[in-house]
Each structure stands twice: as C-alpha cells, then as structure tokens.
Design a protein around this motif. Structure first.
Motif, PDB file in Angstrom:
ATOM      1  N   LEU A  68       0.838  -1.163  -0.090  1.00 36.52           N
ATOM      2  CA  LEU A  68       0.077   0.082   0.194  1.00 36.52           C
ATOM      3  C   LEU A  68       1.183   1.277   0.050  1.00 36.52           C
ATOM      4  O   LEU A  68       1.159   1.743   1.077  1.00 36.52           O
ATOM      5  CB  LEU A  68      -0.949   0.074   1.235  1.00 36.52           C
ATOM      6  CG  LEU A  68      -1.749  -1.225   1.278  1.00 36.52           C
ATOM      7  CD1 LEU A  68      -2.464  -1.399   2.700  1.00 36.52           C
ATOM      8  CD2 LEU A  68      -3.022  -1.242   0.302  1.00 36.52           C
ATOM      9  N   ALA A 106       6.508  -8.306   5.304  1.00 34.79           N
ATOM     10  CA  ALA A 106       5.733  -8.440   6.409  1.00 34.79           C
ATOM     11  C   ALA A 106       6.481  -8.486   7.663  1.00 34.79           C
ATOM     12  O   ALA A 106       5.877  -7.546   8.647  1.00 34.79           O
ATOM     13  CB  ALA A 106       4.920  -9.666   6.264  1.00 34.79           C
ATOM     14  N   PRO A 114       2.665  -1.928   5.269  1.00 32.15           N
ATOM     15  CA  PRO A 114       1.072  -2.429   4.860  1.00 32.15           C
ATOM     16  C   PRO A 114       1.189  -2.855   3.403  1.00 32.15           C
ATOM     17  O   PRO A 114       1.557  -2.384   2.697  1.00 32.15           O
ATOM     18  CB  PRO A 114       0.559  -1.173   5.362  1.00 32.15           C
ATOM     19  CG  PRO A 114       1.474  -0.203   5.164  1.00 32.15           C
ATOM     20  CD  PRO A 114       2.696  -0.681   5.623  1.00 32.15           C
ATOM     21  N   MET A 115       0.421  -4.024   3.458  1.00 28.03           N
ATOM     22  CA  MET A 115       0.054  -4.658   2.240  1.00 28.03           C
ATOM     23  C   MET A 115      -1.288  -5.198   1.984  1.00 28.03           C
ATOM     24  O   MET A 115      -1.903  -5.632   2.984  1.00 28.03           O
ATOM     25  CB  MET A 115       1.097  -6.039   2.033  1.00 28.03           C
ATOM     26  CG  MET A 115       2.378  -5.768   2.187  1.00 28.03           C
ATOM     27  SD  MET A 115       3.647  -7.334   1.608  1.00 28.03           S
ATOM     28  CE  MET A 115       3.372  -8.092   3.056  1.00 28.03           C
ATOM     29  N   ARG A 116      -1.765  -5.128   0.642  1.00 34.62           N
ATOM     30  CA  ARG A 116      -3.110  -5.650   0.505  1.00 34.62           C
ATOM     31  C   ARG A 116      -3.306  -6.984   0.779  1.00 34.62           C
ATOM     32  O   ARG A 116      -4.125  -7.351   1.305  1.00 34.62           O
ATOM     33  CB  ARG A 116      -3.352  -5.546  -1.120  1.00 34.62           C
ATOM     34  CG  ARG A 116      -4.346  -4.315  -1.416  1.00 34.62           C
ATOM     35  CD  ARG A 116      -4.326  -4.360  -2.923  1.00 34.62           C
ATOM     36  NE  ARG A 116      -3.117  -3.301  -3.567  1.00 34.62           N
ATOM     37  CZ  ARG A 116      -3.157  -1.996  -3.388  1.00 34.62           C
ATOM     38  NH1 ARG A 116      -4.213  -1.450  -3.204  1.00 34.62           N
ATOM     39  NH2 ARG A 116      -2.201  -1.622  -4.034  1.00 34.62           N
ATOM     40  N   ASP A 117      -2.140  -7.677   0.377  1.00 40.14           N
ATOM     41  CA  ASP A 117      -2.352  -9.171   0.778  1.00 40.14           C
ATOM     42  C   ASP A 117      -0.908  -9.739   0.609  1.00 40.14           C
ATOM     43  O   ASP A 117       0.078  -9.033   0.069  1.00 40.14           O
ATOM     44  CB  ASP A 117      -3.108 -10.000  -0.684  1.00 40.14           C
ATOM     45  CG  ASP A 117      -3.633 -11.286  -0.410  1.00 40.14           C
ATOM     46  OD1 ASP A 117      -3.039 -11.951   0.682  1.00 40.14           O
ATOM     47  OD2 ASP A 117      -4.457 -11.738  -1.073  1.00 40.14           O
ATOM     48  N   LEU A 118      -0.907 -11.088   0.959  1.00 42.51           N
ATOM     49  CA  LEU A 118       0.557 -11.797   0.911  1.00 42.51           C
ATOM     50  C   LEU A 118       0.675 -12.004  -0.697  1.00 42.51           C
ATOM     51  O   LEU A 118      -0.247 -12.369  -1.104  1.00 42.51           O
ATOM     52  CB  LEU A 118       0.760 -12.816   1.675  1.00 42.51           C
ATOM     53  CG  LEU A 118       0.721 -12.931   3.210  1.00 42.51           C
ATOM     54  CD1 LEU A 118       0.370 -14.269   3.649  1.00 42.51           C
ATOM     55  CD2 LEU A 118       1.913 -12.184   3.636  1.00 42.51           C
ATOM     56  N   LYS A 120      -5.640 -14.411  -0.829  1.00 47.61           N
ATOM     57  CA  LYS A 120      -6.794 -13.682  -0.201  1.00 47.61           C
ATOM     58  C   LYS A 120      -7.840 -13.248  -1.338  1.00 47.61           C
ATOM     59  O   LYS A 120      -8.778 -13.697  -1.411  1.00 47.61           O
ATOM     60  CB  LYS A 120      -6.429 -12.789   0.731  1.00 47.61           C
ATOM     61  CG  LYS A 120      -7.800 -12.303   1.474  1.00 47.61           C
ATOM     62  CD  LYS A 120      -8.184 -13.129   2.786  1.00 47.61           C
ATOM     63  CE  LYS A 120      -9.281 -12.377   3.482  1.00 47.61           C
ATOM     64  NZ  LYS A 120      -9.797 -13.422   4.681  1.00 47.61           N
ATOM     65  N   LEU A 121      -7.288 -12.487  -2.142  1.00 51.22           N
ATOM     66  CA  LEU A 121      -8.128 -11.835  -3.323  1.00 51.22           C
ATOM     67  C   LEU A 121      -8.384 -12.663  -4.400  1.00 51.22           C
ATOM     68  O   LEU A 121      -9.177 -12.473  -5.292  1.00 51.22           O
ATOM     69  CB  LEU A 121      -7.310 -10.394  -3.684  1.00 51.22           C
ATOM     70  CG  LEU A 121      -7.132  -9.667  -2.656  1.00 51.22           C
ATOM     71  CD1 LEU A 121      -6.125  -8.498  -3.384  1.00 51.22           C
ATOM     72  CD2 LEU A 121      -8.306  -8.601  -2.657  1.00 51.22           C
ATOM     73  N   ARG A 178       1.713 -17.803   6.266  1.00 52.58           N
ATOM     74  CA  ARG A 178       0.717 -17.243   6.907  1.00 52.58           C
ATOM     75  C   ARG A 178       1.031 -17.821   8.460  1.00 52.58           C
ATOM     76  O   ARG A 178       0.963 -17.015   9.278  1.00 52.58           O
ATOM     77  CB  ARG A 178      -0.686 -17.621   6.568  1.00 52.58           C
ATOM     78  CG  ARG A 178      -1.659 -16.555   7.115  1.00 52.58           C
ATOM     79  CD  ARG A 178      -3.036 -16.835   7.005  1.00 52.58           C
ATOM     80  NE  ARG A 178      -3.784 -16.453   8.199  1.00 52.58           N
ATOM     81  CZ  ARG A 178      -4.092 -17.278   9.042  1.00 52.58           C
ATOM     82  NH1 ARG A 178      -3.803 -18.685   8.943  1.00 52.58           N
ATOM     83  NH2 ARG A 178      -4.735 -16.994  10.153  1.00 52.58           N
ATOM     84  N   LEU A 199       4.089 -16.340   9.932  1.00 51.97           N
ATOM     85  CA  LEU A 199       3.865 -15.027  10.256  1.00 51.97           C
ATOM     86  C   LEU A 199       3.381 -14.740  11.846  1.00 51.97           C
ATOM     87  O   LEU A 199       3.479 -14.029  12.490  1.00 51.97           O
ATOM     88  CB  LEU A 199       3.205 -14.005   9.206  1.00 51.97           C
ATOM     89  CG  LEU A 199       4.285 -13.905   7.890  1.00 51.97           C
ATOM     90  CD1 LEU A 199       3.312 -13.040   7.046  1.00 51.97           C
ATOM     91  CD2 LEU A 199       5.350 -12.900   8.334  1.00 51.97           C
ATOM     92  N   LEU A 200       2.444 -15.442  11.458  1.00 47.65           N
ATOM     93  CA  LEU A 200       1.173 -15.636  12.906  1.00 47.65           C
ATOM     94  C   LEU A 200       1.929 -15.958  14.026  1.00 47.65           C
ATOM     95  O   LEU A 200       1.982 -15.553  15.180  1.00 47.65           O
ATOM     96  CB  LEU A 200      -0.038 -16.291  12.592  1.00 47.65           C
ATOM     97  CG  LEU A 200      -1.076 -16.191  13.398  1.00 47.65           C
ATOM     98  CD1 LEU A 200      -1.600 -14.468  13.353  1.00 47.65           C
ATOM     99  CD2 LEU A 200      -2.194 -16.963  13.252  1.00 47.65           C
ATOM    100  N   ALA A 221      -1.919 -11.772  10.999  1.00 50.99           N
ATOM    101  CA  ALA A 221      -1.028 -11.777  10.104  1.00 50.99           C
ATOM    102  C   ALA A 221      -1.678 -11.044   8.781  1.00 50.99           C
ATOM    103  O   ALA A 221      -2.869 -10.749   8.792  1.00 50.99           O
ATOM    104  CB  ALA A 221      -0.604 -13.205   9.203  1.00 50.99           C
ATOM    105  N   VAL A 222      -0.646 -10.702   7.940  1.00 51.09           N
ATOM    106  CA  VAL A 222      -1.193  -9.843   6.783  1.00 51.09           C
ATOM    107  C   VAL A 222      -2.424 -10.669   6.087  1.00 51.09           C
ATOM    108  O   VAL A 222      -2.295 -11.838   5.987  1.00 51.09           O
ATOM    109  CB  VAL A 222      -0.209  -9.707   5.776  1.00 51.09           C
ATOM    110  CG1 VAL A 222      -0.705  -8.812   4.409  1.00 51.09           C
ATOM    111  CG2 VAL A 222       0.965  -8.549   6.176  1.00 51.09           C
ATOM    112  N   ALA A 223      -3.437  -9.784   5.662  1.00 52.17           N
ATOM    113  CA  ALA A 223      -4.566 -10.471   4.917  1.00 52.17           C
ATOM    114  C   ALA A 223      -5.433 -11.255   5.910  1.00 52.17           C
ATOM    115  O   ALA A 223      -6.265 -12.193   5.325  1.00 52.17           O
ATOM    116  CB  ALA A 223      -4.126 -11.151   3.796  1.00 52.17           C
ATOM    117  N   THR A 262      -3.520  -5.488   7.349  1.00 49.40           N
ATOM    118  CA  THR A 262      -2.731  -5.265   6.274  1.00 49.40           C
ATOM    119  C   THR A 262      -1.304  -5.315   6.818  1.00 49.40           C
ATOM    120  O   THR A 262      -0.240  -5.262   6.115  1.00 49.40           O
ATOM    121  CB  THR A 262      -2.927  -3.864   5.640  1.00 49.40           C
ATOM    122  OG1 THR A 262      -2.601  -2.680   6.803  1.00 49.40           O
ATOM    123  CG2 THR A 262      -4.085  -3.537   5.034  1.00 49.40           C
ATOM    124  N   VAL A 263      -1.112  -5.576   8.018  1.00 48.87           N
ATOM    125  CA  VAL A 263       0.085  -5.675   8.877  1.00 48.87           C
ATOM    126  C   VAL A 263      -0.044  -6.702   9.774  1.00 48.87           C
ATOM    127  O   VAL A 263      -0.966  -7.116   9.919  1.00 48.87           O
ATOM    128  CB  VAL A 263       0.585  -4.267   9.350  1.00 48.87           C
ATOM    129  CG1 VAL A 263       1.120  -3.376   8.442  1.00 48.87           C
ATOM    130  CG2 VAL A 263      -0.285  -3.780  10.334  1.00 48.87           C
TER     131      VAL A 263
END
Lengths: 241, 328
Positions: free
Chosen positions: A108, A143, A148-152, A188-189, A225, A228-229, B38-40, B67-68
């Motif tokens: 973003l 990340a 900030p990102m729209r999606d991975l 996601k998108l 994902r 990252l989580l 997480a992101v998304a 988004t982050v």
C-alpha cells in the motif's frame, strides 16, 4: 530423457503433484527493517527489506506514494559451477524488475508518501524456481518490516514434461527445455499478479499447468501465514504488558 | 530462534531458555486472547455496532482485513492493528533521540527511524544564549556550532507540516546535543510512551533517555541548567561565559569521564542490548534490575553479552511477570 518414471516418480523421488519441502525463517539480518530466508528444497534465498526510509535520489521521489526498489543477485557459490558473473547481467535485471512489479502491486504505497522501500534478494543456493523463492522471501521480509500490504504475494512454478504436469520444478527439470510457468498470486483476493512462461503450450494443458501452480501458491501461502502468525505471537508475548 | 541472537547455548541453557519463554507465553495467554493477526487475515467484527477502521486495516469484500502483522486493538467502534516490528510512527509530543545527517539552510535534518527524515528548524529551538529573538543571518551561519553532522540530538515531536514533513522542536534546556555516552537503536515497539522519558540514574551517575523512536541514549549525567528560575541577565552572562570560548577551556575540563562512569554506561547499554535482543519491553525499572543483577552475579561487562546471562535475564523476566500477575 525420462523425467517421470513408469512408477510415476520424478528424478528426485517426488510425485508429479508434490512440492519440495518448504522452510523459512524470519529476522535473519539484524540491521535490516525486515528480513527472511526462504527455502524450497535445495533452493535457498535470503531477502532483506530496508525502509520505508528517506528517498536517496530526490529526483525519484513521488509525492503521494512510496518508491519501491528491488535488487536481485545470485551468489557466486549458488550454482554447481562457480562462475564469475558481471554484477548486473540481463537476467538479474529482468528478475529484479519482475520482483519489483509484483511486490509493488501489493504494497500500500500511498500510505508512505515521499519515502522509499528497498528490497534486496540474493540467491544462496540455486536449484530451480529461484524466481518464486525470491518472491516468497520478499513477501516474508516485507511483512516482517511491518509494511502495510493488500495481501501476501506467493509464487510457485509448474512445468509440463513427458506429458505430465509437474509442480515446482527443480534445476534438472528446469533445464530440460520444457515449458516453465511461474505464477504469483494474491491468495486472499484470488488474483494473479505474475504469470511467466518461456515456451509454447496448448491452451488446455496450459490451464491445467497453471491451475497446478496456483495450488502450489496456495500451499506456500498457508505456510507463510502460519509462520508470520507464530512470529507475531512470539513477539507479542515476549514484549509483555 | 530469536532475531539477531547468535548464541552458542549448551543443552541445559537451551532447555532453561525454552522453559522461561514458555512460562512467559503461558502468562501472557491468560491476559491476551489470541488477538494476533498476520497480513490479509480477516478481523472478526460486529457489523451491527458499526465499525471504524483504523491503522493497519482495510476493507475487502465487506470484510475488515489486516494489512500488517500485529495485534488487533479495539476502542469502542475503532478497530486497528498495532504493528509490532515496524518503523517509528511519530505522535505529537513524543520525546525522541536522533542523529543529525545534514545541516541545511535554517534547519537540521535528523534521522529518527521514521519513513522520512525529521526537520529541526533553527527557529524552533532555544539558542544557547537563551534569549527569545528573531534568528539572524549570523545565527544561521553559526548553526554548526550548535549541532554538526553526526551529532546525537534529543528533541520533541512538534507535528506534521502541510507538506507532510515532520518537524521537531527543542525549546527547553533538557533537549539538545547529547555527548559522552552511547546511542543504542532498538525496535520502537519495545519502548512504551510514558510520562517520563528522561531518567537520571543517581546511583550510576548516568542519564538514560528512552526515545519513543527506539533510539536509546546512555550518557554521563549532565546537570540540567534550569533557566526558569535563574534571572535573565544572570543566565545570559553565565551562558556567554560557557559559549564564549566555544570549544574552549570549559569543554576541555568537562571532557574527561571517569572510568567508573564509563563502566556504568557500558553496563547499562549492555542491559538494554540483552533486553532488546530477547524482545522484552525496555523500561527503566527493568534496566536497573538487570544492571543490579549483573553486578550481583559479579559479571564483567563483556560477560553480560554471553549466553548464560541471556538465559538468566529470561528467567528473571519470567519470575518478575509471574509475581506481578500474582499481586493483581
């Protein structure tokens, strides 16, 4: 040459629809804002992200969004035969561009005006699919940097050899000269951000191959994902209240 | 396992570190119910109450999406994601430490770990002579006598200008150039915004500044010249005497820092390094506790960065948090 034997196994013992083992680690470069190592089998890539920071070259500054730059390089020791390559050959320039465009599509940038984000990716071990591995590593590093990102964005390659669609080609299969489809998606998108192929393929087979690559991307996305989580949870509980 | 931490732990140390971290995890899971994203990731919200989307979120197909990577925070209707490892986000009034990277006309540019360089205008800081007046061309020419390139400076965030640049101010004696000490850079999420960011650790003769931007200054204690009480003329005389020789006798006389204080500075700096490498919140209380711990264990300064001390610190932190949750 026979790339899939009669038992349905590939040269490295995988099934045609099987990926190589994934392994990733976040936070490997201490001075960078974000960094990651990503491994797909024997392919190993390190990525470091710096920024958003002040634009170094003022003439490149954009007033309402961030500048994204990317530099791809291949370590001399990454391939089988050690070669002294010039630093900016055509291949690395092209891959830098590809990675930059893919990442720019998901960052973003309008949230970080008048700044610059630098992505450095280096191939430490090349065994096919470096392009995909670089994109996955760059996503993780971005990340990690809290950008900030729209999606991975995740990426995976698929090919077509011996009239079989193969997922995640390694170096031997890659150099067979068959079609190699690299796909990058926003999971996601459910959108495609990158699609490259350097051979001809009939329309209907192309679709199955691409679908296979997309499935691969989704598997990578799940892995990223989770990672990252887990990383976020670790940081949070260590920090305490 | 831990960022930037290349320790050669032996087997028992590894086990002890793991168990300490597990304890920390179990302690935090009681207070915080899985709010990490997480992101998304989709953030579950109650749409009937109406939702205000804050930082780190965006809307996608009618859902609120992060988004982050970070922790979801909810304040009434507002939903936002607090990013952990990210660059510093300035807020007006924050006390920050920065490094001068450029002396430009009427301003200094400071690197403060933000997405742009911060600007400290000549007009938004108190001159050494302490008089309120217009800044003349001479003042502008003498800017390098105040701050030079690579100087470490402490200032306060004044706000964003219309063009989006970040402006700082240093309108008090407590702000200004920092010298005779160490600058440490840690992740800003480890510094909490508090009432007090300047700390004078009396027992060590050391000043500690916890900048909100994650720059931490550990330096020899300087007596704050509180100009509020001092008579105007008196003060300017005294200041003139100070700045008269600019780099003269006064400076030379003060330039010596005793060995003991130097050691204290290093000890405190190493305590901050250990804490930030382990990802623990950095506060004065914890820092002094770690420093005391290291001296009570009779550790040399360099031994504080050894594997054993990291494990001890992690265990101590687990102990501390356990006792603080018991009290509640």
């Amino acid at each position: 040459m026979e790339y899939v034997n009669p038992e349905g196994l590939r040269l490295d013992g995988r099934r045609p629809l099987e990926m190589r083992q994934l392994r990733a680690e976040i936070g490997v470069v201490s001075r960078a804002d974000g960094s990651a190592v990503f491994e797909m089998g024997n392919t190993k890539v390190i990525a470091a992200v710096y920024g958003p920071r002040e634009v170094q070259n003022k003439s490149q500054q954009i007033n309402d969004q961030a500048v994204v730059r990317c530099e791809y390089s291949m370590a001399n020791f990454s391939t089988g035969d050690r070669m002294r390559k010039p630093k900016h050959d055509r291949r690395s320039t092209e891959i830098s561009l590809v990675i930059r465009q893919t990442m720019e599509a998901c960052i973003l940038t309008h949230l970080m005006p008048r700044s610059q984000i630098d992505i450095f990716v280096q191939v430490l071990q090349a065994d096919g699919g470096t392009r995909s591995a670089c994109i996955n590593a760059a996503t993780l590093a971005l990340a990690d940097a809290g950008i900030p990102m729209r999606d991975l964005v995740t990426s995976c390659a698929a090919g077509y050899l011996n009239s079989t669609p193969l997922l995640d080609l390694n170096y031997v299969e890659d150099s067979a000269g068959g079609p190699d489809v690299t796909v990058g998606i926003l999971p996601k998108l459910d959108k495609v951000t990158l699609l490259q192929m350097d051979a001809k393929l009939p329309m209907d087979t192309f679709e199955t191959v691409m679908q296979l690559a997309i499935e691969g991307c989704k598997a990578v996305a799940n892995y990223i994902r989770e990672l990252l989580l887990e990383n976020t949870k670790q940081l949070e509980f260590r920090r305490g209240v | 396992m831990i960022r930037g931490l290349q320790l050669s732990l032996n087997k028992t140390q590894k086990l002890r570190l793991e168990s300490a971290l597990e304890q920390l995890e179990s302690l935090s899971s009681k207070t915080n119910t899985n709010a990490s994203v997480a992101v998304a990731d989709t953030i579950p919200v109650n749409y009937e109450d109406g939702v205000l989307k804050g930082h780190g979120t965006s809307e996608m197909e009618g859902q609120v999406v992060a988004t982050v990577c970070g922790v979801v925070e909810r304040v009434n209707k507002l939903v936002y994601v607090r990013a952990l490892r990210a660059r510093y986000k300035p807020e007006v009034g924050d006390i920050i430490v920065g490094r001068v990277i450029e002396v430009a006309p009427k301003r200094w540019r400071l690197e403060i770990n933000f997405s742009q360089d911060a600007v400290l205008m000549l007009s938004s800081m108190n001159l050494p002579d302490g008089i309120q007046r217009r800044r003349t061309a001479t003042d502008e020419l003498n800017m390098r006598t105040i701050f030079e390139e690579n100087d470490v400076v402490c200032a306060e965030v004044r706000g964003f200008q219309h063009d989006g640049s970040l402006h700082l101010q240093a309108r008090s004696q407590k702000y200004g150039k920092l010298d005779r000490g160490q600058l440490l850079r840690i992740s800003p999420y480890l510094v909490k915004r508090r009432k007090q960011h300047f700390h004078h650790l009396d027992q060590y003769g050391v000043d500690l500044i916890l900048g909100c931007n994650g720059f931490i200054w550990v330096g020899e204690h300087v007596e704050a010249k509180d100009d509020m009480v001092v008579d105007q003329t008196n003060k300017s005389e005294q200041q003139n005497a100070n700045s008269g020789g600019s780099v003269g006798s006064d400076d030379q006389e003060q330039s010596h820092t005793s060995l003991e204080i130097r050691q204290n500075i290093c000890r405190i700096a190493n305590a901050v390094r250990v804490l930030s490498a382990l990802g623990f919140m950095v506060t004065v209380e914890v820092i002094t506790e770690i420093v005391d711990l290291s001296s009570s264990l009779n550790l040399d300064i360099h031994e504080m960065l050894g594997a054993e001390f990291y494990v001890v610190v992690a265990e101590r932190e687990a102990e501390r948090r356990r006792s603080s949750t018991k009290k509640r």
